[in-house]
Design a protein around this motif. Structure first.
Motif, PDB file in Angstrom:
ATOM      1  N   GLN A  98       0.831  -1.214   0.000  1.00 18.19           N
ATOM      2  CA  GLN A  98       0.000   0.000   0.000  1.00 18.19           C
ATOM      3  C   GLN A  98       0.865   1.264   0.000  1.00 18.19           C
ATOM      4  OE1 GLN A  98      -2.640  -0.418   3.378  1.00 18.19           O
ATOM      5  NE2 GLN A  98      -4.151  -1.365   2.037  1.00 18.19           N
ATOM      6  N   GLN A  99       0.327   2.297  -0.610  1.00 14.31           N
ATOM      7  CA  GLN A  99       1.007   3.602  -0.618  1.00 14.31           C
ATOM      8  C   GLN A  99      -0.017   4.670  -0.258  1.00 14.31           C
ATOM      9  OE1 GLN A  99       2.318   3.464  -4.728  1.00 14.31           O
ATOM     10  NE2 GLN A  99       4.447   3.303  -4.027  1.00 14.31           N
ATOM     11  N   ILE A 100       0.500   5.797   0.210  1.00 13.25           N
ATOM     12  CA  ILE A 100      -0.386   6.941   0.435  1.00 13.25           C
ATOM     13  C   ILE A 100      -0.017   8.016  -0.574  1.00 13.25           C
ATOM     14  CG2 ILE A 100      -0.900   8.835   2.037  1.00 13.25           C
ATOM     15  CD1 ILE A 100      -1.263   6.810   4.177  1.00 13.25           C
ATOM     16  N   VAL A 145       3.810   2.263   4.106  1.00 12.97           N
ATOM     17  CA  VAL A 145       2.917   2.942   5.048  1.00 12.97           C
ATOM     18  C   VAL A 145       2.479   2.049   6.195  1.00 12.97           C
ATOM     19  CG1 VAL A 145       2.074   4.674   3.433  1.00 12.97           C
ATOM     20  CG2 VAL A 145       0.905   2.488   3.582  1.00 12.97           C
ATOM     21  N   TYR A 146       2.880   0.751   6.149  1.00 15.01           N
ATOM     22  CA  TYR A 146       2.494  -0.118   7.272  1.00 15.01           C
ATOM     23  C   TYR A 146       3.044   0.424   8.592  1.00 15.01           C
ATOM     24  CZ  TYR A 146       7.055  -1.983   5.835  1.00 15.01           C
ATOM     25  OH  TYR A 146       8.368  -2.108   5.452  1.00 15.01           O
ATOM     26  N   ASP A 183       0.369   2.569  10.161  1.00 13.44           N
ATOM     27  CA  ASP A 183      -0.782   1.869  10.732  1.00 13.44           C
ATOM     28  C   ASP A 183      -0.481   1.312  12.121  1.00 13.44           C
ATOM     29  OD1 ASP A 183      -2.159   2.431   8.433  1.00 13.44           O
ATOM     30  OD2 ASP A 183      -1.491   0.602   7.421  1.00 13.44           O
ATOM     31  N   SER A 186       7.085   8.354   9.224  1.00 18.24           N
ATOM     32  CA  SER A 186       5.953   8.276   8.287  1.00 18.24           C
ATOM     33  C   SER A 186       5.043   9.484   8.464  1.00 18.24           C
ATOM     34  CB  SER A 186       5.094   7.041   8.536  1.00 18.24           C
ATOM     35  OG  SER A 186       5.865   5.919   8.752  1.00 18.24           O
ATOM     36  N   LYS A 234      -5.121   9.842  -0.314  1.00 20.24           N
ATOM     37  CA  LYS A 234      -5.785   8.528  -0.428  1.00 20.24           C
ATOM     38  C   LYS A 234      -4.759   7.402  -0.333  1.00 20.24           C
ATOM     39  CE  LYS A 234      -5.668   8.410  -5.388  1.00 20.24           C
ATOM     40  NZ  LYS A 234      -6.079   9.038  -6.544  1.00 20.24           N
ATOM     41  N   ARG A 235      -5.268   6.239   0.017  1.00 24.65           N
ATOM     42  CA  ARG A 235      -4.419   5.048   0.112  1.00 24.65           C
ATOM     43  C   ARG A 235      -4.665   4.200  -1.136  1.00 24.65           C
ATOM     44  NH1 ARG A 235      -2.768   1.690   5.110  1.00 24.65           N
ATOM     45  NH2 ARG A 235      -3.275   3.599   6.203  1.00 24.65           N
ATOM     46  N   GLU A 246      -5.715   8.787   7.054  1.00 19.66           N
ATOM     47  CA  GLU A 246      -6.145   9.435   5.804  1.00 19.66           C
ATOM     48  C   GLU A 246      -7.565   9.961   5.933  1.00 19.66           C
ATOM     49  OE1 GLU A 246      -5.070   6.183   6.252  1.00 19.66           O
ATOM     50  OE2 GLU A 246      -5.979   5.138   4.587  1.00 19.66           O
ATOM     51  N   SER A 287      -3.510   0.524  -3.314  1.00 26.85           N
ATOM     52  CA  SER A 287      -2.841  -0.782  -3.184  1.00 26.85           C
ATOM     53  C   SER A 287      -2.147  -1.119  -4.481  1.00 26.85           C
ATOM     54  CB  SER A 287      -3.859  -1.865  -2.878  1.00 26.85           C
ATOM     55  OG  SER A 287      -4.297  -1.740  -1.568  1.00 26.85           O
ATOM     56  N   THR A 332       4.077  10.504  -3.026  1.00 27.89           N
ATOM     57  CA  THR A 332       3.645   9.114  -2.839  1.00 27.89           C
ATOM     58  C   THR A 332       4.528   8.511  -1.754  1.00 27.89           C
ATOM     59  OG1 THR A 332       3.175   9.065  -5.188  1.00 27.89           O
ATOM     60  CG2 THR A 332       3.186   6.947  -4.057  1.00 27.89           C
TER      61      THR A 332
END
Ligand code: EPU
Length: 419
Positions: free
Chosen positions: A2-4, A392-393, A396, A373, A414-415, A403, A417, A388
């Motif tokens: 995943q990326q933000i 991003v884990y 979390d 992060s 936005k996130r 977000e 995948s 980007t």
């Protein structure tokens, strides 16, 4: 993976509600081990670190139930396993917090040695020295700490450096020890005080939490508790800085302004307008940010967990600021990424020199730890163009619905995948 993705440059406005504190919830979850009665914990944040700790407690034999509304119940009446495995401890060092309560209630524990981490070596020698002075026999074997003590006894423990989880681990052990313990040069963080409140609700005899010296008179049994976790002061601070660097206006609800005093003072010196009420803060950014120097230090000093986020703000200040990190030896990993976004920062040892007034520009960047992060999210919100953020884990682990919270304030975030 995943990326933000952030499109920066929006001024953030509105209200945000702060979640429960990760670093208060973890030792409080550990405290449930001390009793065979049921415990209720409220305002538990939905985070990966909390899930990891719950998995660890379950592996020991605890019945954990995630009820609605961030309420978690924990019943440790059937603990049958006294070992915290490498797999769980390596993903989260705070797992070491089970050592104190397991040793105190069951007379032994086997917990994996945490090893190094992205922000520094982070040894646990002070925890172990404390357990030893309470009469525990400690052996290190095959990567594990084996601790045994038929009955811990009260002791005088002096930390040559205040340690947050060290103070908590020893409090968790001393509450069931025979006799009186004194923890000197103890950590004074609000999370230590929240843990003491829980232990007192359980029937423990503790005085002085929040000061340099904590006195604990051991008791024979502890009862169950019902507790509401304090709001997260680092999440609070992250949104304060978001308002400051986007020239925004954010009302931060469900926070404790007194727990972020050091940050308030620094932001005010930078020219940011802050109004505090009982459980809320209003932060209004200013076009012109002044440079401010800072040195991280144990509470009530400026928190190391806010250093990376504050540095982003200083990249926008009119002038040069000096930021010194004194708690962890490797907590400047975000600088290389900020430089990729156009920041002018040089490092000498534990000190960073930030030459401000540079307009950040969006770039692909990589997160290296939790607070780094958050710093990159803030940089992305302030930057021109698209940022980007990968890995991003990390985020979390410690920020709930970040977000969603920033979107509600008007951010374009936005996130996605990538498989
Ligand atoms: N230290 C030792 N020996 C020990 C313990 C600590 O030398 O036995 C040193 C550390 O290496 C460090 C200093 O003492 O230089 C302070 O570390 P501390 O033990 O206070 O850190 P911690 O308890 O491992 C907690 C937070 C961290 C936060 C630090 C400092 C939890 C679960 N973690 O870690 O939070 O940065 O205190 O405030 O409470 C985060 O949330 O992102 C995070 C890293």
């Amino acid at each position: 993976m995943q990326q933000i993705v952030i499109q920066g440059g929006k001024s953030l406005k509105g209200k945000v509600r702060i979640s429960g504190s990760k670093n208060a919830a973890l030792p409080i979850l550990a405290a449930t081990i001390l009793t065979d009665k049921k415990n209720i914990i409220r305002n538990v944040p939905k985070l990966r670190d909390i899930d990891t700790f719950c998995r660890l407690l379950t592996s020991l034999g605890t019945k954990i139930k995630k009820e609605t509304n961030k309420k978690v119940s924990a019943d440790c009446s059937n603990i049958s396993n006294l070992e915290a495995p490498y797999d769980l401890v390596k993903t989260m060092r705070a797992s070491f917090l089970v050592m104190g309560p397991l040793l105190a209630r069951f007379g032994e524990a086997k917990v994996s040695l945490p090893g190094g981490c992205a922000i520094g070596a982070r040894p646990i020698n002070l925890h172990l020295k404390g357990f030893q002075s309470m009469g525990a026999k400690i052996k290190i074997k095959d990567g594990y700490v084996l601790a045994k003590a038929k009955h811990l006894k009260g002791a005088k423990i002096y930390f040559d450096q205040p340690t947050v989880t060290g103070t908590e681990n020893l409090m968790l052990a001393a509450v069931l020890a025979k006799g009186t313990s004194l923890i000197e040069n103890a950590a004074k963080e609000p999370e230590v005080v929240d843990l003491a409140k829980v232990l007192i609700k359980m029937g423990a005899n503790i005085k002085g939490a929040g000061t340099d010296t904590i006195k604990i008179v051991g008791v024979a049994h502890l009862k169950g508790f019902d507790h509401n976790i304090i709001p997260d002061r680092i999440e609070t601070g992250t949104f304060m800085i978001a308002a400051a660097l986007t020239n925004g206006e954010i009302k931060i609800l469900n926070c404790i302004p007194g727990n972020v005093k050091a940050l308030i003072v620094k932001l005010q010196s930078a020219g940011v307008e802050i109004t505090t009420k009982d459980n809320s803060l209003f932060v209004k950014g200013k076009h012109s940010i002044k440079p401010v120097n800072l040195v991280t230090s144990p509470y009530p000093g400026f928190p190391t967990d806010m250093q990376a986020q504050f540095m982003v703000l200083m990249t926008m200040a009119k002038g040069t600021s000096i930021i010194s990190e004194t708690i962890f030896e490797n907590r400047f990993m975000h600088i290389a990424e900020l430089k990729r976004m156009g920041a002018d920062i040089s490092i000498e040892g534990h000190t960073a020199m930030v030459k401000g007034a540079k307009k950040l520009s969006g770039a692909p960047v990589m997160a290296t730890d939790l607070r780094a992060s958050a710093c990159l999210i803030l940089a992305g919100l302030a930057a021109k163009g698209k940022t980007t953020i990968s890995r991003v884990y990390h985020l979390d682990r410690g920020y709930e619905k970040i977000e969603e919270k920033f979107s509600a304030l008007g951010a374009s975030i936005k996130r996605i995948s990538n498989h």
